[in-house]
Scaffold this motif. Structure first.
Motif, PDB file in Angstrom:
ATOM      1  N   ARG A   1       6.680 -23.601 -11.505  1.00 60.97           N
ATOM      2  CA  ARG A   1       5.701 -23.236 -12.534  1.00 60.97           C
ATOM      3  C   ARG A   1       4.690 -24.368 -12.662  1.00 60.97           C
ATOM      4  O   ARG A   1       5.072 -25.533 -12.841  1.00 60.97           O
TER       5      ARG A   1
ATOM      6  N   ASP B   1       0.314 -21.819 -16.231  1.00 59.23           N
ATOM      7  CA  ASP B   1       0.680 -20.416 -16.373  1.00 59.23           C
ATOM      8  C   ASP B   1       0.813 -19.717 -15.022  1.00 59.23           C
ATOM      9  O   ASP B   1       0.872 -18.489 -14.961  1.00 59.23           O
ATOM     10  N   THR B   2       0.849 -20.470 -13.942  1.00 63.72           N
ATOM     11  CA  THR B   2       1.110 -19.919 -12.617  1.00 63.72           C
ATOM     12  C   THR B   2       2.576 -20.141 -12.275  1.00 63.72           C
ATOM     13  O   THR B   2       3.056 -21.281 -12.281  1.00 63.72           O
TER      14      THR B   2
ATOM     15  N   ALA C   1       3.376 -14.737 -12.095  1.00 62.41           N
ATOM     16  CA  ALA C   1       2.297 -14.996 -13.056  1.00 62.41           C
ATOM     17  C   ALA C   1       1.285 -15.884 -12.360  1.00 62.41           C
ATOM     18  O   ALA C   1       1.660 -16.873 -11.718  1.00 62.41           O
TER      19      ALA C   1
ATOM     20  N   ASP D   1      -2.357 -17.934 -12.834  1.00 62.08           N
ATOM     21  CA  ASP D   1      -3.497 -18.451 -13.574  1.00 62.08           C
ATOM     22  C   ASP D   1      -4.152 -19.553 -12.755  1.00 62.08           C
ATOM     23  O   ASP D   1      -4.319 -20.678 -13.211  1.00 62.08           O
TER      24      ASP D   1
ATOM     25  N   ASP E   1      -7.718 -23.645 -12.847  1.00 61.91           N
ATOM     26  CA  ASP E   1      -7.062 -22.463 -13.396  1.00 61.91           C
ATOM     27  C   ASP E   1      -7.833 -21.215 -12.963  1.00 61.91           C
ATOM     28  O   ASP E   1      -8.819 -21.295 -12.225  1.00 61.91           O
TER      29      ASP E   1
END
Length: 333
Positions: A67, A70-71, A189, A191, A270
């Protein structure tokens, strides 16, 4: 006012609205501020703190969850046996070991983004260009980085000596099969900066990979594997390349000369910054585990023409500084 009516309140919008309506001026206003703070609160050279967890998937030979902000990326490694007899043109004893991994296709990465990881990647959609590009970049880097030791993927058999063999001839060892590693990378996820997260997940998952003890049974002419976890062996990685991606924002335009334009190099962009910036740079540094000298393994540049040699050197130095952080989260001493 003359009739006593109070003036209408000023029209204001939250920052998220300005970011959607005018993304480039919104980012530019933040970068041109005296503190040069990006909309996400980071300085241009500041990166998001990564976290790595390994061994999360019970039914894979190796796995990792990475992580970065937010990725979030999950990587699982699945090992399957490829019999040497099933290879149409098996390599001979003089074959170059460095090219056998590529020639035999023993490392098979696949990146999946169509999982609802972002509004632009909906479930059920076919693989997009980004997923295919990431798969190719990871495959290419796996081959050029000299990452996996071919001997760890070979299943050998020592042929017993017979009376017809020469007395001075030693035992003959032949390769009966190879382990093929299927490396599945799932972005749950996204971002921004999916490559750095995906590549780190691949490195962490391969370091977590264990292969069962396997041997050739000459009586049944098959490969047998031991079910005992204690007899499994860890995959040895000879090189641990560290990647860092940078996005480049510039005020240059057809109406403004390049000499008068401003530009900023943004580390670990991001999703919002990736959509606004049209130029990116990825630097990959090698980190050899056998004492060899580490250095620049690869520099990738996409789009634009703002980054010059001076900016590239800054990116390389920033990658060197970040390599220590990657080693720390991966548990590399």
């Amino acid at each position: 006012m003359a009739n006593g009516t109070p003036p209408a309140p000023g029209l204001t919008f939250p920052p998220e609205t300005f970011a959607k309506l005018t993304p480039r001026p919104f980012l530019q206003a933040h970068l041109q501020h005296k503190d040069s703070i990006r909309p996400n609160g980071r300085r241009p050279e500041e990166v998001r703190k990564p976290t790595v967890n390994t061994g999360s998937l019970s039914y894979s030979n190796g796995s990792a969850v990475v992580r970065v902000g937010d990725t979030a990326v999950v990587c699982g490694v699945r090992a399957e046996i490829l019999l040497a007899s099933d290879i149409p043109h098996p390599p001979n004893g003089d074959a170059d070991a460095e090219h056998l991994l590529e020639d035999l296709g023993l490392l098979v990465p696949n990146v999946e983004l169509s999982t609802g990881c972002s509004p632009t990647h909906l479930p059920g959609n076919p693989p997009g260009i980004l997923a295919q590009a990431l798969s190719y970049r990871i495959l290419s880097l796996l081959h050029v980085s000299d990452l996996v030791n071919l001997q760890d993927l070979q299943i050998e058999y020592t042929v017993p000596q017979t009376d017809d063999d020469l007395p001075d001839a030693g035992p003959k060892t032949v390769v009966k099969a190879y382990w093929t590693l299927y490396i599945d990378i799932l972005c749950i996820a996204m971002d921004g900066n999916p490559f750095d997260a995906a590549w780190t997940a691949v490195i962490a998952a391969l370091r977590d990979t264990s292969l069962p003890r396997a041997w050739w049974d000459p009586d049944r002419e098959i490969i047998l594997c031991s079910p005992l976890e204690a007899e499994a062996s860890r995959l040895r990685l000879r090189n641990l390349p560290m990647a860092s991606t940078f996005a480049v924002y510039s005020t240059s335009s057809p109406l403004k000369q390049r000499a008068h334009a401003e530009s900023w190099v943004l580390a670990d962009p991001d999703g919002f910054e990736e959509d606004v910036c049209h130029e990116s740079v990825t630097v990959v540094l090698s980190h050899h585990m056998d004492g060899k000298k580490s250095g620049i393994l690869r520099v990738e540049k996409h789009g634009g023409g703002i980054v010059d040699n001076v900016a590239l050197l800054r990116c390389v130095q920033a990658t060197r500084n970040r390599a220590g952080e990657w080693c720390a989260v991966l548990g590399i001493t």
